[in-house]
Design a protein around this motif. Structure first.
Motif, PDB file in Angstrom:
ATOM      1  N   ILE A  72       0.856  -1.189   0.000  1.00  0.00           N
ATOM      2  CA  ILE A  72       0.000   0.000   0.000  1.00  0.00           C
ATOM      3  C   ILE A  72       0.890   1.237   0.000  1.00  0.00           C
ATOM      4  N   ILE A  73       0.618   2.145  -0.920  1.00  0.00           N
ATOM      5  CA  ILE A  73       1.301   3.440  -0.946  1.00  0.00           C
ATOM      6  C   ILE A  73       0.390   4.442  -0.252  1.00  0.00           C
ATOM      7  N   ALA A  74       0.802   4.878   0.923  1.00  0.00           N
ATOM      8  CA  ALA A  74      -0.024   5.769   1.750  1.00  0.00           C
ATOM      9  C   ALA A  74       0.644   7.131   1.857  1.00  0.00           C
ATOM     10  N   GLY A  75      -0.112   8.104   2.315  1.00  0.00           N
ATOM     11  CA  GLY A  75       0.420   9.447   2.485  1.00  0.00           C
ATOM     12  C   GLY A  75       0.378   9.891   3.926  1.00  0.00           C
ATOM     13  N   LEU A  76       1.270  10.814   4.267  1.00  0.00           N
ATOM     14  CA  LEU A  76       1.190  11.444   5.580  1.00  0.00           C
ATOM     15  C   LEU A  76      -0.080  12.288   5.653  1.00  0.00           C
ATOM     16  N   ASN A  77      -0.460  12.857   4.527  1.00  0.00           N
ATOM     17  CA  ASN A  77      -1.695  13.631   4.417  1.00  0.00           C
ATOM     18  C   ASN A  77      -2.062  13.719   2.941  1.00  0.00           C
ATOM     19  N   PRO A 124       1.919  -4.635   3.799  1.00  0.00           N
ATOM     20  CA  PRO A 124       2.906  -3.631   4.228  1.00  0.00           C
ATOM     21  C   PRO A 124       2.607  -2.271   3.615  1.00  0.00           C
ATOM     22  N   VAL A 125       2.974  -1.227   4.343  1.00  0.00           N
ATOM     23  CA  VAL A 125       2.694   0.149   3.946  1.00  0.00           C
ATOM     24  C   VAL A 125       3.998   0.880   3.669  1.00  0.00           C
ATOM     25  N   VAL A 126       4.035   1.585   2.538  1.00  0.00           N
ATOM     26  CA  VAL A 126       5.112   2.531   2.245  1.00  0.00           C
ATOM     27  C   VAL A 126       4.509   3.926   2.344  1.00  0.00           C
ATOM     28  N   GLU A 128      -0.248   2.945  15.620  1.00  0.00           N
ATOM     29  CA  GLU A 128      -1.042   1.710  15.669  1.00  0.00           C
ATOM     30  C   GLU A 128      -0.073   0.544  15.515  1.00  0.00           C
ATOM     31  N   PRO A 129       0.300  -0.085  16.625  1.00  0.00           N
ATOM     32  CA  PRO A 129       1.385  -1.077  16.614  1.00  0.00           C
ATOM     33  C   PRO A 129       1.159  -2.257  15.675  1.00  0.00           C
ATOM     34  N   ASP A 130      -0.086  -2.573  15.340  1.00  0.00           N
ATOM     35  CA  ASP A 130      -0.333  -3.733  14.489  1.00  0.00           C
ATOM     36  C   ASP A 130      -0.227  -3.406  13.005  1.00  0.00           C
ATOM     37  N   LEU A 131       0.227  -2.185  12.670  1.00  0.00           N
ATOM     38  CA  LEU A 131       0.405  -1.791  11.287  1.00  0.00           C
ATOM     39  C   LEU A 131       1.857  -1.997  10.872  1.00  0.00           C
ATOM     40  N   ASN A 132       2.075  -2.549   9.698  1.00  0.00           N
ATOM     41  CA  ASN A 132       3.423  -2.809   9.194  1.00  0.00           C
ATOM     42  C   ASN A 132       3.872  -1.647   8.314  1.00  0.00           C
ATOM     43  N   LEU A 133       4.532  -0.653   8.944  1.00  0.00           N
ATOM     44  CA  LEU A 133       5.091   0.470   8.189  1.00  0.00           C
ATOM     45  C   LEU A 133       6.471   0.044   7.695  1.00  0.00           C
ATOM     46  N   ALA A 134       6.541  -0.337   6.421  1.00  0.00           N
ATOM     47  CA  ALA A 134       7.733  -1.009   5.892  1.00  0.00           C
ATOM     48  C   ALA A 134       8.764  -0.061   5.315  1.00  0.00           C
ATOM     49  N   GLY A 135       8.416   1.193   5.120  1.00  0.00           N
ATOM     50  CA  GLY A 135       9.373   2.131   4.559  1.00  0.00           C
ATOM     51  C   GLY A 135       8.738   3.474   4.297  1.00  0.00           C
ATOM     52  N   VAL A 136       9.593   4.442   3.949  1.00  0.00           N
ATOM     53  CA  VAL A 136       9.115   5.798   3.695  1.00  0.00           C
ATOM     54  C   VAL A 136       9.797   6.326   2.440  1.00  0.00           C
ATOM     55  N   VAL A 137       9.039   7.077   1.648  1.00  0.00           N
ATOM     56  CA  VAL A 137       9.574   7.801   0.499  1.00  0.00           C
ATOM     57  C   VAL A 137       9.436   9.282   0.790  1.00  0.00           C
ATOM     58  N   LEU A 138      10.551   9.986   0.757  1.00  0.00           N
ATOM     59  CA  LEU A 138      10.571  11.415   1.053  1.00  0.00           C
ATOM     60  C   LEU A 138      10.280  12.186  -0.236  1.00  0.00           C
ATOM     61  N   ASN A 139       9.387  13.139  -0.160  1.00  0.00           N
ATOM     62  CA  ASN A 139       8.982  13.878  -1.355  1.00  0.00           C
ATOM     63  C   ASN A 139       9.246  15.365  -1.181  1.00  0.00           C
ATOM     64  N   GLU A 166      16.998   7.473   9.806  1.00  0.00           N
ATOM     65  CA  GLU A 166      17.707   6.232  10.083  1.00  0.00           C
ATOM     66  C   GLU A 166      18.249   6.196  11.506  1.00  0.00           C
ATOM     67  N   GLN A 167      18.604   7.361  12.078  1.00  0.00           N
ATOM     68  CA  GLN A 167      19.128   7.378  13.447  1.00  0.00           C
ATOM     69  C   GLN A 167      18.029   7.203  14.487  1.00  0.00           C
ATOM     70  N   TYR A 168      16.875   7.791  14.266  1.00  0.00           N
ATOM     71  CA  TYR A 168      15.842   7.829  15.308  1.00  0.00           C
ATOM     72  C   TYR A 168      14.709   6.812  15.109  1.00  0.00           C
ATOM     73  N   THR A 169      14.673   6.146  13.966  1.00  0.00           N
ATOM     74  CA  THR A 169      13.599   5.176  13.733  1.00  0.00           C
ATOM     75  C   THR A 169      14.179   3.909  13.107  1.00  0.00           C
ATOM     76  N   ASP A 170      13.347   2.884  13.069  1.00  0.00           N
ATOM     77  CA  ASP A 170      13.717   1.642  12.380  1.00  0.00           C
ATOM     78  C   ASP A 170      13.080   1.544  11.000  1.00  0.00           C
ATOM     79  N   VAL A 171      12.512   2.634  10.518  1.00  0.00           N
ATOM     80  CA  VAL A 171      11.814   2.632   9.231  1.00  0.00           C
ATOM     81  C   VAL A 171      12.804   2.991   8.130  1.00  0.00           C
ATOM     82  N   PRO A 172      13.001   2.115   7.147  1.00  0.00           N
ATOM     83  CA  PRO A 172      13.970   2.417   6.088  1.00  0.00           C
ATOM     84  C   PRO A 172      13.483   3.509   5.137  1.00  0.00           C
ATOM     85  N   VAL A 173      14.415   4.315   4.669  1.00  0.00           N
ATOM     86  CA  VAL A 173      14.111   5.308   3.641  1.00  0.00           C
ATOM     87  C   VAL A 173      14.289   4.638   2.287  1.00  0.00           C
TER      88      VAL A 173
END
Length: 466
Positions: A7-12, A115-117, A140-151, A167-174
């Motif tokens: 799933i490709i999701a947005g911050l907003n 999984p959510v990007v 929501e701990p049961d959500l699989n946030l698998a990565g982030v794309v910076l725009n 990368e320093q403060y989270t475990d979410v890959p860029v």
């Protein structure tokens, strides 16, 4: 349900998830994968572009319009035979219809175990991005946030700071960092992206978006994320069409539906539901005066009749034909743009254009939305499509408002319990066997509709034969 999927999701809203979704669909397709596109939420335009990006029809998924069981069956049924699936979310990841986030993109991710990007606009932001990503991952701990794309990143230094902080403060890959696009290859307007029918070359912008994503994001790593989904026995999930009413046992009926540059908002599941209920479907247009075959019913979807109002109005033969079919008692079902065509006039850009004159109303297109979001209505007047007392769920997105001409009266089948409709808590204008409103419905969530439509068409066919 073990089809690779993401799933490709947005911050907003406006974060860039549509560009990423289209680019990913096109890139994977060019790599030789048979990709099935899905769009979360009620939407026609983004779904059309997703279909163009892959060469495969897009399917809509929405927890408000269908139950969790139906949505899982819809996903499995629609996804059979494909190499992988891309689901484009809507609004922000956790945004739903209430404070609990019901009907959100996150809810779809959980129900489909996907999984959510996350795509996020990083304009004028550095370390704060890490706080936002960390919060999204933990919300929501049961959500699989698998990565982030910076725009919307400014330059290499900006991208470097963003990546290092996350990368320093989270475990979410860029998974990517996209620079600002100088111009959107797919232009937008009041109801979203332009339709492909309004562009001379719809493939070229999609290839440009895919190139842009491939240059700035790891599309193969996203594919590996999509493949890491839990194995599930799809055989335990029933086929969608086995769950819904099928043959109405009324014999063959022919229902025409208008699909042209003016009216083309149709869920493919609505058309398939009509076929399963016993209809032969015939594609028609209102933009020329070619003769139509014998019909027993007519379906007018939504679209952009205002942008082609001059051509629609000039086709006097088509307008007269539709009016005469309605007056003869043929079951006619119209949604939004189709309803606008059935009015007496359509006002756009200060010009009033004659339409089919089935209903004594003028629909005027405004600069701001006149109805937007989910709809729930109680059926309060008899009509061939929805039994009195039924509750119907759907959605609306319209910039027009209908006003009856002075001295004219109209009847409405819907009393709105959620949504705007035609105003004054009403929608679903009815005359004879014609029903028209701003509410769009999704047939898998309203299984009575297709069966009732086909039965009404059969009654008309039999009456004409007598």
């Amino acid at each position: 349900m073990s089809i690779p999927r993401v799933i490709i999701a947005g911050l907003n809203g406006g974060s860039g998830k549509t560009i990423v979704s289209l680019g990913l669909c096109r890139a994977w397709t060019r790599a030789g994968r048979n990709v099935k596109p899905f769009k979360k939420g009620p939407d026609y335009i983004d779904a059309r572009w997703l279909a163009l990006a892959t060469g495969n029809p897009a399917t809509n998924l929405d927890p408000y319009l269908v139950s969790a069981q139906v949505m899982r069956s819809l996903f499995v049924t629609a996804g059979k035979g494909y190499d992988g699936a891309v689901i484009e979310g809507n609004r922000g990841l956790y945004d739903g219809k209430d404070v609990t986030g019901s009907c959100s993109t996150a809810e779809v991710a959980r129900q489909l175990d996907t999984p959510v990007v996350l795509v996020m606009n990083c304009t004028k932001m550095t370390r704060t991005a890490a706080a936002l990503v960390g919060g999204m991952a933990a919300f929501e701990p049961d959500l699989n946030l698998a990565g982030v794309v910076l725009n919307q990143t400014a330059n290499e230094r900006h991208r470097g700071v963003l990546r290092a902080a996350i990368e320093q403060y989270t475990d979410v890959p860029v998974l990517g960092a996209l620079p600002r696009m100088r111009s959107n290859p797919i232009p937008e307007r009041h109801m979203g992206l332009w339709s492909d029918t309004e562009m001379h070359d719809s493939r070229s912008p999609l290839d440009a978006v895919a190139d842009f994503l491939c240059d700035n994001a790891d599309v193969e790593r996203i594919w590996q994320i999509a493949r890491q989904v839990p194995a599930a026995d799809s055989a335990l999930i029933p086929d969608l069409w086995d769950m819904l009413p099928a043959d109405a046992a009324v014999g063959p009926v022919r229902i025409g539906y208008v699909r042209d540059a003016a009216l083309w908002f149709y869920y493919e599941e609505n058309l398939e539901a009509l076929r399963r209920a016993g209809a032969e479907l015939v594609e028609l247009t209102l933009l020329d005066d070619a003769p139509w075959p014998e019909l027993h019913g007519l379906y007018l979807g939504g679209g952009f009749p205002e942008t082609l109002a001059e051509r629609l109005s000039a086709n006097i033969a088509a307008r007269a034909r539709v009016k005469s079919l309605s007056e003869a008692g043929m079951p006619v079902y119209a949604e939004c743009g189709g309803f606008m065509y059935l009015g007496r006039t359509l006002r756009y850009g200060g010009v009033e254009y004659p339409m089919a004159d089935v209903f004594p109303v003028c629909t005027t297109v405004h600069e701001r939305p006149q109805g937007l979001g989910y709809v729930e209505a109680l059926v309060v007047e008899d009509n061939p499509f929805h039994a009195t007392g039924t509750r119907v769920r759907g959605h609306e997105f319209h910039y027009s408002r209908a006003v009856a001409y002075e001295g004219e009266s109209v009847r409405h089948a819907f009393r709105m319990e959620r949504g705007e409709g035609m105003g004054e808590d009403a929608d679903g204008m009815i005359v004879r066997n014609t029903f028209a409103g701003y509410t769009h419905l999704f047939a898998p969530g309203e299984p009575h509709w297709a069966v009732n439509f086909v039965r009404a068409a059969a009654r008309y066919r039999d009456a004409e034969a007598d």
